[in-house]
Every structure is written in C-alpha cells, then in structure tokens.
Design an enzyme around this catalytic site. Structure first.
Site, mmCIF file in Angstrom:
data_model
loop_
_atom_site.group_PDB
_atom_site.id
_atom_site.type_symbol
_atom_site.label_atom_id
_atom_site.label_comp_id
_atom_site.label_asym_id
_atom_site.label_seq_id
_atom_site.Cartn_x
_atom_site.Cartn_y
_atom_site.Cartn_z
ATOM 1 N N ASP A 82 -14.516 -56.448 -25.487
ATOM 2 C CA ASP A 82 -14.081 -57.073 -23.957
ATOM 3 C C ASP A 82 -12.470 -57.057 -24.056
ATOM 4 O O ASP A 82 -11.797 -57.458 -24.848
ATOM 5 C CB ASP A 82 -14.727 -58.334 -23.535
ATOM 6 C CG ASP A 82 -16.450 -58.403 -23.584
ATOM 7 O OD1 ASP A 82 -16.695 -57.211 -23.609
ATOM 8 O OD2 ASP A 82 -17.135 -59.242 -23.969
HETATM 9 N N1 URA Z 1 -19.744 -59.341 -27.819
HETATM 10 C C1 URA Z 1 -19.194 -59.786 -26.794
HETATM 11 O O1 URA Z 1 -19.992 -60.528 -25.801
HETATM 12 N N2 URA Z 1 -18.019 -59.182 -26.384
HETATM 13 C C2 URA Z 1 -17.408 -58.553 -27.320
HETATM 14 O O2 URA Z 1 -16.051 -58.058 -27.011
HETATM 15 C C3 URA Z 1 -18.062 -58.205 -28.490
HETATM 16 C C4 URA Z 1 -19.039 -58.766 -28.688
#
Ligand code: URA
Length: 242
Positions: A104
């Site tokens: 993310d």
């Molecule tokens: N899980 C999440 O919530 N975000 C990420 O970036 C990776 C795994």
C-alpha cells in the site's frame, strides 16, 4: 511452440497475468498482425513478436532487486494521481523491472522488483504459499482473543483469511505485532487488524519467503545475492527450465 503470454513473461515484459491483458488490449503483434486471442501460440526464435511495436526478444539478463519501499510511494507503474512511484527510486537501473505484488501507499518495507516474469507469477500465486512477514503497530492493547482470531482466520468481505502466524512484540496503548500471511489480498493485514478492533497505525514488510529486509535504509535498494535468488526460486518451486 509456446503460449504467447508465457513468452512475453519469459522475456521480462510483464507477469503472465499482465501479459494476458496486454494481448487483450491489442498491444501485441505476431509477424506484423495484432493477436488478441488468448492461448495463441508462437515459435520462439522464428516468429517475430512485438509489444507496442517494439520487438520482444528473449534475454537471459534477469535482474532481482530488493527495495526498502518508503511510505507515500505507489507500487503501481502508472498512477493517475501522479504520486511518486517505486520505479522512480531505482536510479541507475536501466532494465525494465516491475514490482512483485504490491504494498500500500502507506506501507513500507521489503519489495522485490524483477524482470523475471515467471518468478513474479509464481510468487504472487496463492498456490505456492510464500510467507510474507509484517511488523504492524496497531491501535490499543491487543489481547489474546484478538490474536487468536487473527491466527485462526477472519471473515473479510472477500472471504475468510487463511490461518496466520501472529506474535505480540510489544504491548501498551499501541501494540506491536509480527504477522505472517501467505495470501496477498488487497490491504489484507490492515483489514484483518481492523476486523478485530485494532486499526493499523503503521505497517512494514520485513520478510518475503526467504528474503529479509535486514538493515537496508528506507528508500535504498540492492541486488539479490546469487544464494538469495536460488532460495526465492526454491520457495516457489521454480527451476529455470521447467
Ligand atoms: N497488507 C496490507 O494491509 N497492506 C500491505 O501493503 C501489505 C499487506
């Protein structure tokens, strides 16, 4: 003969799934003719394949880069909002590489980038169950019942999660946990923690299969060592010539 999308992935153009989309979008020509049919076959070395009018040739110069992704950077190659991209951090890399899976915008940590389409395909396929380990700071004091729920599996809107390994590292108003999952669903760790009443405040990926982030500074990258390449291939049963 070889399936066209597999050839494109092997040549480092994209993952197999992305290559299928490129074909559907009419971006691929074989011997001068646009091919949109899934499952089309070509003869490597004999047929001329072009992506966006550029000839696609098989190379053997695969590269594997481990980046410590900062927050506030997107892993997508194309961002309509024009935010900073992980690719922008790879100064001095002339090869076209792309991220294996994604993190993310607000997640930091280990991101593998490669032009090895077959490896990328396998590492993101749930069948190979490659563990990803995250350190998360979550809001509130996370107690055993919540941790047990994370371990057993949570029902999310896109279905139940597979069992996770969870360890509490620090507790207080903010709890620090280590969580290992092998699925790669969108915002999975954030959604899991939120579902047990502890929204994530910060999230960092520290391991991807056998690969470790170690003390690589945020924003820095390095090439994988030969042993690491062998280990990550082993983790998804990938031998070069299968
Ligand atoms: N899980 C999440 O919530 N975000 C990420 O970036 C990776 C795994």
């Amino acid at each position: 003969m070889e399936r066209l999308h597999k050839y494109l992935a092997r040549a480092g153009m994209a993952s197999r799934r992305q290559a299928e989309n490129m074909i559907k979008e009419g971006r691929v020509k074989v011997n001068g003719i646009v091919v949109k049919e899934m499952g089309s076959q070509i003869e490597p070395g004999l047929d001329e394949v072009r992506l966006d009018n550029k000839e696609v040739v098989l190379r053997d110069d695969k590269i594997y880069i481990l980046l410590n992704k900062p927050t506030q950077v997107v892993t997508t190659l194309d961002d309509p909002q024009k935010r900073k991209k992980v690719i922008d951090l790879l100064k001095g890399i002339n090869e076209r590489v792309y991220p294996v899976g994604r993190l993310d915008f607000n997640t930091e940590g280990l991101l593998l980038l490669t032009n090895d389409g077959e490896l990328a395909y396998r590492l993101t396929h749930p069948k190979y169950k490659v563990d990803k380990v995250y350190i998360a700071d979550v809001k509130g004091n996370m107690r055993e019942p919540a941790i047990t729920k994370l371990r057993i599996g949570i029902i999310l809107e896109d279905g139940p999660t597979m069992p996770a390994q969870v360890r509490k590292l620090k507790q207080g108003n903010i709890t620090t946990i280590e969580i290992a999952i092998h699925e790669g669903r969108n915002r999975q760790v954030r959604r899991m923690c939120e579902a047990v009443g502890h929204p994530v405040l910060s999230l960092k990926r520290v391991k991807f299969g056998p690969l470790k982030l170690g003390d690589l500074p945020v924003g820095a990258y390095r090439y994988l060592e030969l042993q690491e390449i062998m280990d990550i291939k082993e983790a998804c049963s990938y031998q070069r010539d299968d």
